[in-house]
Design a protein around this motif. Structure first.
Motif, mmCIF file in Angstrom:
data_model
loop_
_atom_site.group_PDB
_atom_site.id
_atom_site.type_symbol
_atom_site.label_atom_id
_atom_site.label_comp_id
_atom_site.label_asym_id
_atom_site.label_seq_id
_atom_site.Cartn_x
_atom_site.Cartn_y
_atom_site.Cartn_z
ATOM 1 N N PHE A 241 1.113 -1.067 -0.005
ATOM 2 C CA PHE A 241 0.062 0.082 0.170
ATOM 3 C C PHE A 241 0.940 1.226 -0.001
ATOM 4 O O PHE A 241 1.823 1.428 0.605
ATOM 5 C CB PHE A 241 -0.856 -0.123 1.306
ATOM 6 C CG PHE A 241 -2.006 1.036 1.165
ATOM 7 C CD1 PHE A 241 -3.267 0.692 0.685
ATOM 8 C CD2 PHE A 241 -1.891 2.362 1.482
ATOM 9 C CE1 PHE A 241 -4.196 1.453 0.688
ATOM 10 C CE2 PHE A 241 -2.866 3.217 1.703
ATOM 11 C CZ PHE A 241 -4.139 2.736 0.829
ATOM 12 N N THR A 242 0.667 2.003 -0.900
ATOM 13 C CA THR A 242 1.546 3.247 -0.941
ATOM 14 C C THR A 242 0.803 4.449 -0.253
ATOM 15 O O THR A 242 -0.568 4.637 -0.448
ATOM 16 C CB THR A 242 1.569 3.790 -2.421
ATOM 17 O OG1 THR A 242 2.143 2.645 -3.186
ATOM 18 C CG2 THR A 242 2.298 5.084 -2.746
ATOM 19 N N LEU A 243 1.433 4.828 0.818
ATOM 20 C CA LEU A 243 1.216 6.187 1.481
ATOM 21 C C LEU A 243 1.165 7.251 0.683
ATOM 22 O O LEU A 243 2.371 8.122 0.855
ATOM 23 C CB LEU A 243 1.804 5.993 2.675
ATOM 24 C CG LEU A 243 1.853 4.803 3.604
ATOM 25 C CD1 LEU A 243 2.705 5.232 4.970
ATOM 26 C CD2 LEU A 243 0.256 4.550 3.900
ATOM 27 N N SER A 244 0.536 7.588 -0.270
ATOM 28 C CA SER A 244 0.537 9.099 -1.278
ATOM 29 C C SER A 244 0.077 10.295 -0.437
ATOM 30 O O SER A 244 -0.491 10.138 0.990
ATOM 31 C CB SER A 244 -0.597 8.517 -2.168
ATOM 32 O OG SER A 244 -1.741 8.937 -1.932
ATOM 33 N N ALA A 245 0.675 11.233 -0.924
ATOM 34 C CA ALA A 245 0.334 12.456 -0.349
ATOM 35 C C ALA A 245 -1.267 12.548 -0.052
ATOM 36 O O ALA A 245 -1.822 13.113 0.739
ATOM 37 C CB ALA A 245 0.858 13.638 -0.713
ATOM 38 N N ASP A 246 -2.089 12.095 -1.128
ATOM 39 C CA ASP A 246 -3.159 12.421 -1.206
ATOM 40 C C ASP A 246 -3.980 11.548 -0.066
ATOM 41 O O ASP A 246 -5.100 12.043 0.479
ATOM 42 C CB ASP A 246 -3.945 12.272 -2.647
ATOM 43 C CG ASP A 246 -3.583 13.066 -3.629
ATOM 44 O OD1 ASP A 246 -3.254 14.285 -3.263
ATOM 45 O OD2 ASP A 246 -3.612 12.570 -4.773
ATOM 46 N N PHE A 247 -3.466 10.523 -0.093
ATOM 47 C CA PHE A 247 -4.083 9.503 0.942
ATOM 48 C C PHE A 247 -3.857 10.124 2.297
ATOM 49 O O PHE A 247 -4.625 9.990 3.337
ATOM 50 C CB PHE A 247 -3.280 8.015 1.006
ATOM 51 C CG PHE A 247 -4.065 7.179 1.729
ATOM 52 C CD1 PHE A 247 -5.053 6.317 1.567
ATOM 53 C CD2 PHE A 247 -3.586 6.866 3.163
ATOM 54 C CE1 PHE A 247 -5.681 5.551 2.510
ATOM 55 C CE2 PHE A 247 -3.872 5.805 3.973
ATOM 56 C CZ PHE A 247 -4.990 5.266 3.304
ATOM 57 N N LEU A 248 -2.693 10.604 2.686
ATOM 58 C CA LEU A 248 -2.364 10.997 4.018
ATOM 59 C C LEU A 248 -2.819 12.415 4.344
ATOM 60 O O LEU A 248 -2.999 12.831 5.643
ATOM 61 C CB LEU A 248 -0.929 10.986 4.133
ATOM 62 C CG LEU A 248 -0.172 9.741 4.125
ATOM 63 C CD1 LEU A 248 1.176 9.983 4.114
ATOM 64 C CD2 LEU A 248 -0.566 8.684 5.151
#
Length: 836
Positions: A241-248
């Motif tokens: 799972f990629t902790l993208s800036a949008d996700f965070l």
């Protein structure tokens, strides 16, 4: 690596002896000895290869193992909570038994595994057998290894592991214990706290875990790219799972408790709602996609409530289950709330081990972010209900009552009653009323079935059994009054109301001198019973009960009575006789000539030498009055006399005949022959003024020829009440009235308020009968307790009985010149009797 513990125990003979349904039958099978070799297999296997890879460090002690033994035929079952309590003896009755051992049933958590095992053991006569029982690990075991790169590149990371119905178990990087879970569908969530304090969580893996297998999970990080990537791996499974800036950038959903404190246990008595509403609120920055509710509750499980359900997308079956237990929610994709208040009020205490209900919530938005789990724990406590008194139920009552003591707040809404029916099945009874009966006490009124046996019943609270009790039947208040006849007695029931009277009459059993007496009649409306099987002129003691298995206290007080005598009718077969009509050479018809020559020197005559029954009265004094002005058979005819040629049995019967008579008969003109052949009688028929039916009766009779008045003293002393008049008769009606019939009249008199009145009567018509035919005249007594003082009994040759004028107008006779008489219907009577 393996770790094995063995225990040997012995099952005592006494245990089996007391557990069998029939000791003598089981003992006849012989006895043997039995021992158990209990072994714990703590090995864990690789879920992919099924090879043993490690042994669980957590092995149960004897005190942590429960043992259940069940007889193969199902006659016995018992559980010992500790293997230490398992009895130790060496003799057993022969037979087959299933023996099960379990430790940590349904448990989840760190160092809390579940083990189980069973063996079918056989006891054989005169043999000593040892049966091995191996317990295997039921749980699936988990460990987690967190990569050091996570801390350096991302921050703090922990895992949540969950199975349907279970808790969301948090596993931190420093956790060294094994996590044991219920095998089956398993979800792993990763929880991330960034260095700047931001927090997020997401679902990482879903798979089905196998029983007895070891899952070594790894969580690693790749921080080489622009966005860090977290990878979670389990045997045969891996997800990144990629902790993208949008996700965070957006906050994960949030769950907030209201009315309880997470981490503590809310204790609530069964059937009662918490004083403060218990709710969970959910909020989300992004639209919600799921709100998962995981339920662990023995009571809700018994109702087939789902263990894992999406509250945002429930099925129709889910919604029905929610409505049944009162789970309320107001949810949209933007958030909302879940209300557990009513559901908590529906929870029922089953056992101490099953009293805790757990509800776990986790919310997920459409980007995959999940909330921190929220867990509600409710400890349901039993409501103690004690029966303080049970009212007796009179036979015929439709309800019963009892008083209970309880601290339940909402007692009336949750209480129920069940009654054991005749087939041994528990049936619900309607609770008619629940009334306060003082501090912490209530009076319950409930419906009961009709009957006279004691009632086994039990109290249910929240549909669970809380107490058993017995409603004892008793007899209602009533008194009995006996009116004895000769061979039976009428028993009147006296009670405060008509409903009780009818109930008593319907169910009362009568006893005579301690023995059950036959009841021929039960008249509920009039409140009387007819007790038969008695003997005349005999004293008896009457008692009664309404109970099926009565003891001495269930009977009414003894009541003495004496039956009436059963006197027979006097001279009922008419064998005893006395002189009746006697007359020598009574002229019969007028004079007539021998030839055409008018010399009237021929006169027919008839002589009478008759007898009549002794002790019976008749009307011959009227129909054959010697005070008649013209003695002739046309004007003087006997109407009652005995006969010997027409009898039913014995030597004599009595004959009653309708006749014409006239005390002032006119002179009969002479008759001159008109030619051959010459008649041997005078064909001249004179006018006969009166007619009469022949009558036979008890009593006295007198007739005045001067005043043409007759007197009947036909009510004789009679102190008993017969049931019927019976006898035999023949009847030939008058040719001029073929529909005429004889009649038997019986009337029983009694003293009613100082006045002699008829208390029973019967008029039985006796139609044409060419041979002797039986007849009966039944009597019915409608006035209770009125004794007989007199009787009127009469037989007549015509149904048209009455005064001289009435009979002269209605009794039919036919002129018979040959006999020189007016004769009508004839009735023969024999063998009459009274039945008692």
């Amino acid at each position: 690596m393996s770790l094995r513990h063995s225990f040997i125990t012995f099952l005592p003979l006494a245990l089996l002896a007391t557990s069998c349904s029939d000791d003598s039958d089981r003992a006849s099978d012989g006895a043997g000895s039995l021992s158990l070799d209990v072994t714990v297999d703590a090995t864990l296997r690789d879920p992919l290869t099924q090879e043993i890879i490690v042994a669980s460090p957590c092995v149960p002690e004897q005190s942590q193992i429960s043992v259940t033994m069940i007889a193969a035929e199902g006659s016995y079952s018992h559980t010992w909570k500790s293997l230490c309590d398992f009895p130790a003896q060496d003799l057993y009755y022969s037979g087959s038994y299933l023996i099960e051992a379990i430790s940590g049933k349904g448990a989840e958590g760190f160092d809390t595994p579940c083990y189980s095992g069973s063996v079918s053991a056989v006891v054989e006569p005169d043999r000593r057998l040892t049966w091995p029982l191996t317990m295997h690990l039921v749980s699936s075991a988990f460990s987690f290894d967190f990569s050091p790169a996570i801390t350096a590149g991302i921050g703090e990371v922990a895992a949540f592991v969950h199975t349907p119905g279970g808790e969301y178990h948090r596993v931190s990087p420093d956790e060294s214990r094994l996590l044991y879970l219920t095998p089956g569908q398993t979800g792993i969530y990763l929880d991330v706290i960034l260095p700047d304090g931001r927090h997020t969580a997401f679902r990482s893996l879903d798979f089905s875990a196998l029983s007895g297998c070891f899952y070594e999970c790894e969580v690693s990080a790749d921080i080489s790219g622009p966005d860090p990537v977290l990878t979670c791996s389990a045997p045969g499974k891996s997800a990144s799972f990629t902790l993208s800036a949008d996700f965070l950038s957006a906050l994960p959903p949030s769950l907030t408790a209201s009315g309880w404190t997470p981490g503590s246990i809310l204790t609530v008595p069964e059937g009662e709602q918490p004083e403060t509403p218990v709710r969970a609120a959910v909020t989300a920055a992004a639209p919600l996609s799921h709100l998962w509710l995981s339920v662990s509750s023995a009571y809700l499980s018994s109702l087939s409530f789902p263990v894992l359900v999406d509250l945002l997308h429930p099925s129709a079956e889910d919604e029905a289950a929610f409505a049944a237990v009162g789970l309320m929610s107001d949810l949209t994709s933007a958030g909302g709330s879940v209300d557990f208040t009513a559901l908590i009020g529906k929870l029922v205490f089953l056992t101490d081990d099953e009293a805790l209900s757990c509800f776990s919530l986790i919310a997920e938005d459409d980007c995959g972010r999940v909330s921190e789990p929220l867990r509600l724990q409710v400890q349901t406590t039993a409501v103690d209900i004690s029966v303080t008194s049970v009212g007796d139920a009179p036979v015929g009552a439709t309800s019963a009552s009892l008083t209970v003591s309880t601290r339940a707040v909402d007692f009336a809404s949750n209480v129920g009653i069940e009654i054991l029916d005749a087939d041994g099945q528990w049936q619900p009874a309607s609770v008619l009323a629940v009334r306060p009966a003082g501090d912490l006490s209530y009076e319950l009124e409930f419906a009961i079935p009709d009957g006279n046996a004691d009632i086994r019943a039990r109290i249910l609270y929240c549909e669970e059994i809380r107490a058993e009790f017995t409603v004892e039947r008793c007899m209602p208040e009533f008194e009995l009054v006996a009116d004895p006849f000769a061979t039976y007695a009428m028993i009147r029931v006296m009670a405060p109301d008509q409903a009780t009277v009818e109930t008593v009459v319907r169910r009362l059993m009568l006893y005579v001198d301690g023995r059950r007496g036959p009841v021929l009649l039960r008249d509920e409306e009039s409140g009387v019973l007819a007790l038969s099987g008695l003997s005349p002129n005999t004293s008896y003691t009457l008692t009664a009960t309404m109970m099926d298995r009565p003891d001495a206290s269930d009977f009414t007080p003894g009541q003495r009575f004496t039956t009436e005598k059963a006197p027979a009718l006097p001279n009922s077969d008419f064998e005893d006789r006395k002189s009746g009509v006697v007359y020598d050479r009574l002229p019969s018809g007028g004079r007539y000539s021998q030839t055409e020559v008018a010399i009237y020197n021929w006169q027919n005559r008839e002589s009478f030498s008759q007898q009549v029954p002794q002790k019976w009265a008749n009307t011959n004094a009227k129909t054959f009055s010697t005070r008649a002005s013209n003695h002739n058979t046309w004007y003087m005819q006997p109407s009652v006399f005995t006969v010997s040629d027409e009898v039913k049995s014995g030597e004599f019967a009595v004959c009653l005949r309708s006749v014409g008579f006239d005390l002032s008969g006119e002179d009969i003109p002479d008759y001159a022959q008109t030619g051959r052949p010459y008649l041997q009688y005078s064909p001249v028929v004179p006018h006969v003024a009166c007619r009469a039916a022949g009558k036979l009766f008890l009593g006295e009779y007198s007739f005045s020829a001067f005043s043409m008045e007759e007197s009947y003293k036909d009510v004789v002393d009679w102190k008993s009440r017969p049931r019927s008049l019976n006898g035999f008769y023949k009847y030939v009606p008058s040719p001029d009235s073929p529909s005429d019939s004889g009649i038997a009249i019986i009337e029983i008199y009694g003293d009613v308020g100082g006045e002699l009145q008829v208390i029973a009567s019967a008029r039985t018509y006796l139609p044409i009968a060419n041979s002797y035919t039986a007849f009966t005249a039944p009597l019915s007594y409608t006035r209770f307790g009125i004794k007989a003082s007199g009787m009127r009994l009469m037989f007549a040759s015509s149904a048209s009985v009455g005064t001289i004028a009435e009979e002269s107008a209605s009794v039919f006779v036919s002129a018979d010149p040959v006999k020189g008489a007016s004769l009508g219907s004839t009735l023969w009577i024999d063998n009459i009797s009274l039945a008692y």
